[in-house]
Design a protein around this motif. Structure first.
Motif, short mmCIF file in Angstrom:
data_model
loop_
_atom_site.label_atom_id
_atom_site.label_comp_id
_atom_site.label_asym_id
_atom_site.label_seq_id
_atom_site.Cartn_x
_atom_site.Cartn_y
_atom_site.Cartn_z
N GLN A 21 0.83 -1.20 0.00
CA GLN A 21 0.00 0.00 0.00
C GLN A 21 0.87 1.26 0.00
O GLN A 21 0.57 2.22 -0.71
N GLY A 24 2.12 2.06 -3.30
CA GLY A 24 1.08 2.36 -4.27
C GLY A 24 0.70 1.20 -5.16
O GLY A 24 0.01 1.38 -6.16
N GLY A 27 -4.14 -0.60 -3.89
CA GLY A 27 -4.94 0.59 -3.62
C GLY A 27 -6.11 0.33 -2.69
O GLY A 27 -6.27 -0.75 -2.13
N THR A 32 -2.43 4.18 0.82
CA THR A 32 -1.91 4.02 -0.53
C THR A 32 -1.05 5.21 -0.93
O THR A 32 -1.46 6.36 -0.84
N GLY A 33 0.16 4.92 -1.35
CA GLY A 33 1.09 5.94 -1.81
C GLY A 33 1.76 6.73 -0.70
O GLY A 33 2.44 7.72 -0.98
#
Length: 63
Positions: A21, A24, A27, A32-33
Motif C-alpha cells: 500500500q 502504491g 490501492g 496508498t502511496g
C-alpha cells in the motif's frame, strides 16, 4: 514456540500489505502511496521473519 511462528507469519503478511500500500501497488486505502507505510511495512515484515526464525530455532533446540 509455535506462537512465535504464527505471530511472525501474521506480521510478515501485515507488513507486506502495508508495504504494498505504501508503494502504491495495492490501492483502496488512505495508506496508498504514503511513504510512512512504505517504510513501516518492511520493518514489520522483518520483525515477523525474525520471530519465525526464533520460533523455529527454539523448537529445534527443545526437541
Amino acid at each position: 514456540m509455535w506462537l512465535f511462528v504464527v505471530l511472525g507469519a501474521v506480521l510478515v503478511l501485515v507488513g507486506a500489505v502495508w508495504a504494498l500500500q505504501g508503494f502504491g501497488m495495492l490501492g483502496g486505502s488512505a495508506m496508498t502511496g504514503s511513504t510512512l507505510w512504505a517504510v513501516i511495512g518492511p520493518i514489520v515484515a522483518l520483525v515477523g521473519l525474525a520471530l519465525i526464525v526464533i520460533g523455529i530455532a527454539r523448537r529445534s533446540r527443545s526437541s
